[in-house]
Design a protein around this motif. Structure first.
Motif, PDB file in Angstrom:
ATOM      1  N   ALA A 138       1.403  -0.845  -2.401  1.00  0.00           N
ATOM      2  CA  ALA A 138       0.712  -1.587  -1.069  1.00  0.00           C
ATOM      3  C   ALA A 138      -0.407  -1.657  -1.178  1.00  0.00           C
ATOM      4  N   ILE A 139      -1.199  -1.062  -1.124  1.00  0.00           N
ATOM      5  CA  ILE A 139      -2.684  -1.165  -1.110  1.00  0.00           C
ATOM      6  C   ILE A 139      -3.121  -2.721  -2.181  1.00  0.00           C
ATOM      7  N   THR A 140      -2.877  -1.795  -3.394  1.00  0.00           N
ATOM      8  CA  THR A 140      -2.602  -2.765  -4.427  1.00  0.00           C
ATOM      9  C   THR A 140      -2.274  -4.254  -4.493  1.00  0.00           C
ATOM     10  N   ALA A 141      -1.270  -4.784  -3.973  1.00  0.00           N
ATOM     11  CA  ALA A 141      -0.464  -5.496  -3.536  1.00  0.00           C
ATOM     12  C   ALA A 141      -1.046  -6.343  -2.562  1.00  0.00           C
ATOM     13  N   MET A 142      -1.167  -5.523  -1.686  1.00  0.00           N
ATOM     14  CA  MET A 142      -2.178  -6.697  -0.445  1.00  0.00           C
ATOM     15  C   MET A 142      -3.257  -7.055  -1.168  1.00  0.00           C
ATOM     16  N   LEU A 143      -4.441  -6.691  -1.778  1.00  0.00           N
ATOM     17  CA  LEU A 143      -5.791  -7.246  -2.654  1.00  0.00           C
ATOM     18  C   LEU A 143      -5.424  -8.150  -3.339  1.00  0.00           C
ATOM     19  N   SER A 144      -3.862  -7.921  -4.015  1.00  0.00           N
ATOM     20  CA  SER A 144      -4.167  -8.613  -4.806  1.00  0.00           C
ATOM     21  C   SER A 144      -3.270  -9.939  -4.276  1.00  0.00           C
ATOM     22  N   GLY A 145      -2.907 -10.501  -2.978  1.00  0.00           N
ATOM     23  CA  GLY A 145      -2.745 -11.459  -2.315  1.00  0.00           C
ATOM     24  C   GLY A 145      -1.093 -11.743  -2.155  1.00  0.00           C
ATOM     25  N   LYS A 146      -0.727 -10.428  -2.177  1.00  0.00           N
ATOM     26  CA  LYS A 146       0.902  -9.788  -2.576  1.00  0.00           C
ATOM     27  C   LYS A 146       1.852  -9.854  -1.111  1.00  0.00           C
ATOM     28  N   VAL A 147       2.693  -9.272  -1.156  1.00  0.00           N
ATOM     29  CA  VAL A 147       3.220  -8.945  -0.095  1.00  0.00           C
ATOM     30  C   VAL A 147       3.896  -7.430  -0.918  1.00  0.00           C
ATOM     31  N   PRO A 148       3.332  -5.971   0.146  1.00  0.00           N
ATOM     32  CA  PRO A 148       4.458  -5.087  -1.322  1.00  0.00           C
ATOM     33  C   PRO A 148       5.488  -5.235  -1.324  1.00  0.00           C
ATOM     34  N   ASP A 149       5.992  -4.670  -2.139  1.00  0.00           N
ATOM     35  CA  ASP A 149       7.417  -4.549  -2.660  1.00  0.00           C
ATOM     36  C   ASP A 149       8.464  -3.926  -1.440  1.00  0.00           C
ATOM     37  N   VAL A 150       7.585  -2.759  -1.190  1.00  0.00           N
ATOM     38  CA  VAL A 150       8.286  -1.370   0.172  1.00  0.00           C
ATOM     39  C   VAL A 150       7.340  -1.566   0.982  1.00  0.00           C
ATOM     40  N   PRO A 151       7.604  -2.398   2.335  1.00  0.00           N
ATOM     41  CA  PRO A 151       6.665  -2.411   3.593  1.00  0.00           C
ATOM     42  C   PRO A 151       6.700  -0.982   4.203  1.00  0.00           C
ATOM     43  N   ILE A 152       7.898  -0.750   4.260  1.00  0.00           N
ATOM     44  CA  ILE A 152       8.331   0.433   5.502  1.00  0.00           C
ATOM     45  C   ILE A 152       9.090   1.550   4.377  1.00  0.00           C
ATOM     46  N   THR A 153       8.150   2.761   4.992  1.00  0.00           N
ATOM     47  CA  THR A 153       8.802   4.234   4.273  1.00  0.00           C
ATOM     48  C   THR A 153       8.842   4.731   5.516  1.00  0.00           C
ATOM     49  N   GLN A 154       9.677   6.335   5.105  1.00  0.00           N
ATOM     50  CA  GLN A 154       9.470   6.900   6.589  1.00  0.00           C
ATOM     51  C   GLN A 154       8.564   8.437   6.131  1.00  0.00           C
ATOM     52  N   SER A 155       7.690   8.466   7.306  1.00  0.00           N
ATOM     53  CA  SER A 155       6.702   9.463   6.975  1.00  0.00           C
ATOM     54  C   SER A 155       7.105  10.211   7.134  1.00  0.00           C
ATOM     55  N   ILE A 156       6.541  11.333   5.978  1.00  0.00           N
ATOM     56  CA  ILE A 156       6.998  12.825   5.826  1.00  0.00           C
ATOM     57  C   ILE A 156       6.587  13.499   6.018  1.00  0.00           C
ATOM     58  N   GLY A 157       6.132  14.548   7.477  1.00  0.00           N
ATOM     59  CA  GLY A 157       5.816  15.164   7.948  1.00  0.00           C
ATOM     60  C   GLY A 157       5.787  16.649   9.534  1.00  0.00           C
ATOM     61  N   CYS A 158       5.125  16.461  10.127  1.00  0.00           N
ATOM     62  CA  CYS A 158       5.200  17.594  11.559  1.00  0.00           C
ATOM     63  C   CYS A 158       5.672  15.969  12.097  1.00  0.00           C
TER      64      CYS A 158
END
Length: 181
Positions: A154-174
């Motif tokens: 997502a950072i790579t996409a943002m820095l290149s002026g693009k929208v991330p291919d996957v903008p939302i994922t389910q966080s994994i954790g407590c």
């Protein structure tokens, strides 16, 4: 409530347990850098966070190198887990942490962002718009099993002026340890 893609980040001004990076209090505006900001909701006790510390530190350094701010916010109730107290946050920070580690003692910020887990990441662009939220990668407990580096992509996409291919994922954790109301 949870933030939606495109939303602005809720403002904060929180105590910083890592004064080696930042002042005693850090605001949203202080946390932002020219290309954006990563906010990670984390804590001290969660095994998913503990197993991700070196990767989170590396991600913070990667962000700094690319003009992106990075802050950790601990919203857990220290009465539920003493390890998440401000004093213990300071102890963890003293072991080496390249970013401000903020204490959300009221839990208002976690509620405003819609944080549910630790670790959970929110990436904002230079225009203060949410472009990604969710997990750092697909294996927070074992770095050897990582197949997808969602936040990095997502950072790579943002820095290149693009929208991330996957903008939302389910966080994994407590789950965030909420105060009883």
């Amino acid at each position: 409530m949870s933030l939606n893609i495109g939303d602005a980040p809720p403002n904060f001004h929180l105590a910083n347990a890592n004064t080696a990076v930042g002042s005693n209090q850090v605001s949203l505006e202080q946390a932002f850098d020219k290309n954006g900001l990563v906010v990670v909701f984390e804590c001290n006790h969660c095994p998913y966070v503990v197993a991700s510390i070196s990767r989170m530190n590396a991600m913070a350094e990667h962000c700094q190198e690319n003009g992106i701010g990075y802050v950790g916010i601990n919203s857990n109730d220290p009465l539920v887990y003493e390890n998440d107290s401000f004093a213990n946050m300071e102890k963890r920070a003293q072991k080496g942490m390249p970013y401000a580690y903020l204490h959300d003692s009221t839990q208002n910020i976690a509620h405003a962002y819609g944080a549910e887990r630790t670790p959970e990441f929110f990436l904002f662009n230079a225009q203060h718009q949410l472009v990604y939220k969710g997990r750092m990668d697909d294996s927070p407990r074992d770095p050897n099993d990582v197949m997808v580096r969602d936040l990095d992509e997502a950072i790579t996409a943002m820095l290149s002026g693009k929208v991330p291919d996957v903008p939302i994922t389910q966080s994994i954790g407590c789950s965030v340890k909420w105060k009883s109301r």
